[in-house]
Design a protein around this motif. Structure first.
Motif, PDB file in Angstrom:
ATOM      1  N   ALA A   1       0.845  -1.210   0.000  1.00  0.00           N
ATOM      2  CA  ALA A   1       0.000   0.000   0.000  1.00  0.00           C
ATOM      3  C   ALA A   1       0.877   1.256   0.000  1.00  0.00           C
TER       4      ALA A   1
ATOM      5  N   GLY B   1       1.969   2.330  -3.197  1.00  0.00           N
ATOM      6  CA  GLY B   1       0.904   2.834  -4.074  1.00  0.00           C
ATOM      7  C   GLY B   1       0.047   1.749  -4.694  1.00  0.00           C
ATOM      8  N   HIS B   2       0.175   0.493  -4.242  1.00  0.00           N
ATOM      9  CA  HIS B   2      -0.628  -0.605  -4.794  1.00  0.00           C
ATOM     10  C   HIS B   2      -2.082  -0.427  -4.337  1.00  0.00           C
ATOM     11  N   SER B   3      -2.991  -0.167  -5.294  1.00  0.00           N
ATOM     12  CA  SER B   3      -4.318   0.296  -4.895  1.00  0.00           C
ATOM     13  C   SER B   3      -5.135  -0.806  -4.217  1.00  0.00           C
ATOM     14  N   ARG B   4      -4.996  -2.062  -4.657  1.00  0.00           N
ATOM     15  CA  ARG B   4      -5.786  -3.131  -4.014  1.00  0.00           C
ATOM     16  C   ARG B   4      -5.321  -3.354  -2.573  1.00  0.00           C
TER      17      ARG B   4
ATOM     18  N   LYS C   1      -4.162  -0.997  -0.663  1.00  0.00           N
ATOM     19  CA  LYS C   1      -4.704   0.138   0.097  1.00  0.00           C
ATOM     20  C   LYS C   1      -6.178  -0.120   0.426  1.00  0.00           C
ATOM     21  N   LEU C   2      -6.898  -0.638  -0.580  1.00  0.00           N
ATOM     22  CA  LEU C   2      -8.314  -0.963  -0.355  1.00  0.00           C
ATOM     23  C   LEU C   2      -8.445  -2.023   0.756  1.00  0.00           C
TER      24      LEU C   2
END
Ligand code: ADP
Length: 408
Positions: free
Chosen positions: A296, A299-302, A304-305
């Motif tokens: 995260a 910058g890995h969006s999944r 972070k989600l």
């Protein structure tokens, strides 16, 4: 008194040997020896790691002809290996087992043929766990003969749940078939409440607490005067919070939809909900919070989600416990994430500022053992407690041994 503790999980087998004297120490003692078998690799041998109190470490690869033979080898390192700490199995005085599903048992019990039969019967509700626990009991019988064994159940602490907190609103026949909320992680939640009372220098009876066990498995419990009043896990350890690989609670309508599509058999549904969901399922990176948090950060969006979801559900669960208490004296964090992630603790606590709960940022960031991390003027104490399930089981065994002395 030498007490052996076994914790037989579906993906690992952990064991410790403690030496206890004539009175129980107030604080957990370090074990003389600790060992773990990791079964999680599908292919190849299982990994055995053991260490003793002198700092010697042993690592071995075990061919897994059977789990029982691997567990026998793990226990034999106690008396025949570079980490040996005893001369032979005969010096072990008592053995305690963590048993995940204890049905109606309200407390720890000595293992008898009837108790074994009940653990086996309850395996219908917790197939992976209770079968492994029973296997551990039988390995000990085989290796150590007639040594007294005590079963300590993860469900017992939650037998105080009221019907309103433990019955599912399905047809009443479910309840008659044993389909109700049992709650799990009880050994850990109970230990945290007792430790919180020690840390706050208060009696357990005077405290209203919420304990958050946040590790690979995650659950939150409301504890009123030392009694579990509500908890997030239910009929199985799948209910409630999002976890490392478990989904936690989802709309049951999703399951009906998937079954209607014919996409899943019961076994495939079990696999996806227990092993392929949670942090792993959403991030696609890992079930390990450290790896997901690092992704995260990059910058890995999944990822972070996955973390946003994890925090949202943990906050919601803490909030859902409040109506079962009259006030909140302490919020307790334990287990891998609860003990080690200042980020997750802060994210949960920040949602409860309206209760007058304030974190001390510096204390929260420190890496120390059991402590109070609330600001001085916080209306709610916030505690970090190191999970000590094995120690709690050893204490139950010690109590059982003392009771046997009184009534032989
Ligand atoms: P189990 O339920 O199997 O006993 P643990 O209590 O050991 O699990 O918790 C494992 C979890 O704790 C993993 O998600 C791991 O990433 C997490 N964890 C361990 N150390 C840290 C850390 N320093 N920061 C964040 N998470 C951590």
């Amino acid at each position: 008194m030498k007490i052996l503790v076994l914790n037989s999980g579906s993906s690992s087998e952990k064991s410790c040997l403690y030496e206890l004297g004539e009175s129980l120490p107030e604080h957990p003692q370090a074990p003389l020896w600790g060992a773990q078998i990791d079964w999680s690799s599908d292919r190849g041998p299982a990994e055995l790691a053991a260490r003793n109190c002198r700092g010697s470490v042993l690592k071995e690869q075990l061919s897994v002809e059977s789990r029982a033979s691997a567990v026998r080898r793990m226990l034999a390192t106690l008396w025949e290996s570079s980490v040996k700490v005893i001369e032979g199995p005969a010096v072990i005085d008592a053995v305690g087992h963590r048993v995940v599903h204890g049905g109606d048992y309200r407390e720890a019990v000595d293992v008898t043929p009837e108790v074994k039969a009940e653990i086996a019967r309850l395996a219908a509700f917790a197939p992976l766990h209770n079968s492994a626990d029973l296997e551990g009991i039988e390995v000990v019988e085989h290796l150590l003969g007639a040594v007294p064994q005590t079963a300590v159940f993860d469900t017992s602490f939650h037998r105080s749940l009221s019907p309103a907190a433990s019955v599912y609103p399905g047809p009443y026949q479910w309840l008659e078939q044993g389909i109700r909320r049992y709650g799990f992680h009880g050994i850990s939640h109970r230990y945290c409440a007792e430790r919180a009372a020690q840390l706050l220098n208060r009696s357990l009876e005077s405290l209203q607490l919420i304990t958050c066990h946040v590790g690979n498995g995650c659950s939150v419990t409301a504890i009123r005067a030392g009694q579990s009043a509500d908890t997030t896990m239910g009929f199985t350890p799948l209910e409630g919070l999002m976890m490392g690989t478990r989904s936690g609670s989802i709309d049951p309508g999703i399951l009906i939809h998937l079954l209607r599509q014919g996409a899943y058999t019961p076994d495939a549904l079990n696999r996806v909900l227990n092993l392929e969901s949670g942090l792993l399922g959403v991030s696609g990176v890992s079930s390990d919070m450290r790896k997901v948090a690092a992704a995260a950060e990059r910058g890995h969006s999944r990822s972070k989600l996955a973390i946003d979801l994890f925090i949202h559900r943990l906050r919601s669960a803490v909030g859902a416990m409040l109506p079962s208490l009259e006030r909140l004296d302490g919020l307790v964090f334990t287990a891998g994430i609860g003990e080690n992630s200042p980020l997750i603790r802060a994210a949960v606590c920040n949602a409860f500022g309206f209760l007058g709960l304030k974190l001390d940022k510096d204390q929260n960031a420190l890496r120390q053992e059991d402590r109070d991390i609330a600001a001085r003027d916080s209306a709610v104490r916030v505690l970090v407690v190191h999970a000590e399930e094995a120690w709690a089981i050893a204490c139950e065994c010690w109590n059982a041994a003392m009771a046997r002395r009184v009534t032989p």
